[in-house]
Design a protein around this motif. Sequence first.
Motif, PDB file in Angstrom:
ATOM      1  N   SER A  77      43.355  26.836  65.338  1.00 20.93           N
ATOM      2  CA  SER A  77      41.868  26.650  64.772  1.00 20.93           C
ATOM      3  C   SER A  77      41.620  26.511  63.255  1.00 20.93           C
ATOM      4  CB  SER A  77      40.646  26.272  65.924  1.00 20.93           C
ATOM      5  OG  SER A  77      39.908  25.704  65.249  1.00 20.93           O
ATOM      6  N   PRO A  78      41.406  27.924  63.256  1.00 18.33           N
ATOM      7  CA  PRO A  78      40.806  28.233  61.509  1.00 18.33           C
ATOM      8  C   PRO A  78      41.972  27.922  60.596  1.00 18.33           C
ATOM      9  CG  PRO A  78      40.415  30.296  63.461  1.00 18.33           C
ATOM     10  CD  PRO A  78      41.436  29.554  63.741  1.00 18.33           C
ATOM     11  N   VAL A  79      42.786  28.049  60.739  1.00 17.25           N
ATOM     12  CA  VAL A  79      43.867  27.525  59.880  1.00 17.25           C
ATOM     13  C   VAL A  79      44.453  26.861  59.528  1.00 17.25           C
ATOM     14  CG1 VAL A  79      46.240  27.113  59.412  1.00 17.25           C
ATOM     15  CG2 VAL A  79      45.403  28.700  60.529  1.00 17.25           C
ATOM     16  N   GLN A  80      43.920  25.195  60.725  1.00 17.22           N
ATOM     17  CA  GLN A  80      43.690  24.535  61.084  1.00 17.22           C
ATOM     18  C   GLN A  80      41.994  23.010  60.797  1.00 17.22           C
ATOM     19  OE1 GLN A  80      44.275  21.929  64.973  1.00 17.22           O
ATOM     20  NE2 GLN A  80      44.229  19.426  64.595  1.00 17.22           N
ATOM     21  N   GLN A  81      41.653  24.087  60.476  1.00 16.05           N
ATOM     22  CA  GLN A  81      40.093  23.374  60.298  1.00 16.05           C
ATOM     23  C   GLN A  81      40.354  24.042  58.155  1.00 16.05           C
ATOM     24  OE1 GLN A  81      37.899  21.777  61.414  1.00 16.05           O
ATOM     25  NE2 GLN A  81      39.008  21.877  63.394  1.00 16.05           N
ATOM     26  N   ASP A  82      40.930  24.878  57.955  1.00 16.14           N
ATOM     27  CA  ASP A  82      40.897  25.165  56.608  1.00 16.14           C
ATOM     28  C   ASP A  82      41.746  23.615  56.586  1.00 16.14           C
ATOM     29  OD1 ASP A  82      39.607  28.120  56.301  1.00 16.14           O
ATOM     30  OD2 ASP A  82      41.406  28.656  56.338  1.00 16.14           O
ATOM     31  N   SER A  91      39.688  17.081  53.685  1.00 14.48           N
ATOM     32  CA  SER A  91      39.345  15.925  53.518  1.00 14.48           C
ATOM     33  C   SER A  91      38.193  14.814  52.215  1.00 14.48           C
ATOM     34  CB  SER A  91      37.495  16.817  54.266  1.00 14.48           C
ATOM     35  OG  SER A  91      37.451  17.653  53.270  1.00 14.48           O
ATOM     36  N   PRO A  92      38.452  15.915  51.060  1.00 11.77           N
ATOM     37  CA  PRO A  92      37.590  15.230  49.738  1.00 11.77           C
ATOM     38  C   PRO A  92      38.852  14.416  48.877  1.00 11.77           C
ATOM     39  CG  PRO A  92      38.242  17.279  49.658  1.00 11.77           C
ATOM     40  CD  PRO A  92      38.670  17.061  50.911  1.00 11.77           C
ATOM     41  N   LEU A  93      40.264  14.445  49.843  1.00 10.62           N
ATOM     42  CA  LEU A  93      41.283  13.618  49.334  1.00 10.62           C
ATOM     43  C   LEU A  93      41.264  12.262  50.298  1.00 10.62           C
ATOM     44  CD1 LEU A  93      43.868  15.813  49.281  1.00 10.62           C
ATOM     45  CD2 LEU A  93      42.819  15.418  47.600  1.00 10.62           C
ATOM     46  N   GLN A  94      41.946  11.076  49.579  1.00  9.98           N
ATOM     47  CA  GLN A  94      41.662   9.972  49.903  1.00  9.98           C
ATOM     48  C   GLN A  94      43.086   8.580  50.733  1.00  9.98           C
ATOM     49  OE1 GLN A  94      38.899   7.654  47.584  1.00  9.98           O
ATOM     50  NE2 GLN A  94      37.337   8.343  48.514  1.00  9.98           N
ATOM     51  N   VAL A  95      43.827   8.561  51.902  1.00 13.26           N
ATOM     52  CA  VAL A  95      44.956   6.908  51.522  1.00 13.26           C
ATOM     53  C   VAL A  95      43.918   6.258  50.705  1.00 13.26           C
ATOM     54  CG1 VAL A  95      45.752   6.388  53.868  1.00 13.26           C
ATOM     55  CG2 VAL A  95      44.691   8.866  54.134  1.00 13.26           C
ATOM     56  N   ARG A  96      45.053   6.157  50.673  1.00 10.03           N
ATOM     57  CA  ARG A  96      45.611   5.391  49.558  1.00 10.03           C
ATOM     58  C   ARG A  96      46.333   3.335  50.545  1.00 10.03           C
ATOM     59  NH1 ARG A  96      43.078   6.565  43.538  1.00 10.03           N
ATOM     60  NH2 ARG A  96      41.792   8.558  44.241  1.00 10.03           N
ATOM     61  N   SER A  97      46.314   2.548  49.628  1.00  8.52           N
ATOM     62  CA  SER A  97      47.004   1.437  50.295  1.00  8.52           C
ATOM     63  C   SER A  97      47.356   0.649  49.006  1.00  8.52           C
ATOM     64  CB  SER A  97      46.657   0.544  51.178  1.00  8.52           C
ATOM     65  OG  SER A  97      46.190   0.846  52.202  1.00  8.52           O
ATOM     66  N   PHE A  98      48.417   0.372  48.547  1.00  8.10           N
ATOM     67  CA  PHE A  98      49.014  -0.049  47.605  1.00  8.10           C
ATOM     68  C   PHE A  98      49.944  -1.441  48.179  1.00  8.10           C
ATOM     69  CE2 PHE A  98      48.938   4.473  46.609  1.00  8.10           C
ATOM     70  CZ  PHE A  98      47.588   4.358  45.333  1.00  8.10           C
ATOM     71  N   GLY A 158      44.227  27.581  47.451  1.00 11.04           N
ATOM     72  CA  GLY A 158      45.926  29.373  48.518  1.00 11.04           C
ATOM     73  C   GLY A 158      44.860  30.764  48.092  1.00 11.04           C
ATOM     74  N   ARG A 159      43.278  30.346  46.876  1.00 10.83           N
ATOM     75  CA  ARG A 159      42.595  31.262  46.619  1.00 10.83           C
ATOM     76  C   ARG A 159      41.359  31.262  48.221  1.00 10.83           C
ATOM     77  NH1 ARG A 159      41.385  28.450  41.926  1.00 10.83           N
ATOM     78  NH2 ARG A 159      42.797  29.676  40.419  1.00 10.83           N
ATOM     79  N   LYS A 160      41.305  30.021  48.849  1.00  7.48           N
ATOM     80  CA  LYS A 160      40.154  30.613  50.048  1.00  7.48           C
ATOM     81  C   LYS A 160      41.116  30.466  51.203  1.00  7.48           C
ATOM     82  CE  LYS A 160      36.623  27.604  48.288  1.00  7.48           C
ATOM     83  NZ  LYS A 160      36.070  26.321  47.467  1.00  7.48           N
ATOM     84  N   ALA A 161      42.059  30.245  51.594  1.00 15.58           N
ATOM     85  CA  ALA A 161      42.633  30.059  52.675  1.00 15.58           C
ATOM     86  C   ALA A 161      43.842  30.462  52.238  1.00 15.58           C
ATOM     87  CB  ALA A 161      42.321  29.157  53.323  1.00 15.58           C
ATOM     88  N   PRO A 162      44.654  31.662  52.578  1.00 12.07           N
ATOM     89  CA  PRO A 162      46.087  32.207  51.716  1.00 12.07           C
ATOM     90  C   PRO A 162      47.077  30.761  53.120  1.00 12.07           C
ATOM     91  CG  PRO A 162      45.311  33.543  51.909  1.00 12.07           C
ATOM     92  CD  PRO A 162      43.641  33.015  51.721  1.00 12.07           C
ATOM     93  N   ILE A 163      46.667  31.526  54.437  1.00 13.94           N
ATOM     94  CA  ILE A 163      47.465  30.846  55.008  1.00 13.94           C
ATOM     95  C   ILE A 163      47.756  29.501  55.755  1.00 13.94           C
ATOM     96  CG2 ILE A 163      47.940  30.906  57.650  1.00 13.94           C
ATOM     97  CD1 ILE A 163      46.829  33.325  58.094  1.00 13.94           C
ATOM     98  N   ALA A 164      46.146  28.866  55.140  1.00 15.77           N
ATOM     99  CA  ALA A 164      46.565  27.415  55.035  1.00 15.77           C
ATOM    100  C   ALA A 164      47.215  26.849  53.861  1.00 15.77           C
ATOM    101  CB  ALA A 164      45.128  26.876  55.471  1.00 15.77           C
ATOM    102  N   ALA A 165      46.783  27.401  52.900  1.00 13.35           N
ATOM    103  CA  ALA A 165      48.109  26.791  51.434  1.00 13.35           C
ATOM    104  C   ALA A 165      49.456  27.527  51.776  1.00 13.35           C
ATOM    105  CB  ALA A 165      47.214  28.316  50.449  1.00 13.35           C
ATOM    106  N   ALA A 166      49.337  28.505  52.705  1.00 12.13           N
ATOM    107  CA  ALA A 166      51.087  28.658  53.302  1.00 12.13           C
ATOM    108  C   ALA A 166      51.890  27.548  53.852  1.00 12.13           C
ATOM    109  CB  ALA A 166      51.271  30.045  53.800  1.00 12.13           C
TER     110      ALA A 166
END
Length: 163
Positions: free
Chosen positions: A29-34, A40-47, A127-135
């Motif tokens: 759960s913590p990795v998934q939340q990271d 979350s700030p990224l957006q799915v865009r349609s082209f 990578g700075r905030k959550a290295p396991i998620a960055a991996a």
Amino acid sequence: HDEGDVWKGEDDRLLSMLGLMSLSTPLPSPVQQDLLGFLSPLQVRSFPAGSVVADWAGKSGVLLHILEGKVSMRDSEGKVLHRRFQGDVVGELSVFCTDNRGMEATAVAEGEVKAILVPMESVVELGRKAPIAAAHVYRSYSASVAKHLYRSLFALLRATDGA
């Protein structure tokens, strides 16, 4: 192109499509939340077909993750260099090359495309905030690069066998 929030209520499916987790083996759960915080700030865009999805001419540091559809990578004269498909990451050369320069190309939608543009600064910050998620993110991008190299190698082998 249309912009929309990352698929609300479909977090596991999105993480799976991005290669960040398997639906059969959920992440802790913590990795998934990271990872979801990273997305979350990224957006799915349609082209729509024929539109420019991303342009790396003189630019670097942006990754394109294709969620649906395919793009043709074109040079400055419009010649198709290769194609990238659903699940592929494009722009990795501009991010991972030591001189921070990759191939200057333009990704053009071949049919409807849904994609996420990921600034490299977001990955570095993860990578700075959550290295396991960055991996997990780097593993996903590395798998995409390996898949592209594999397809390219076999295309070359087929071309030389026929010569």
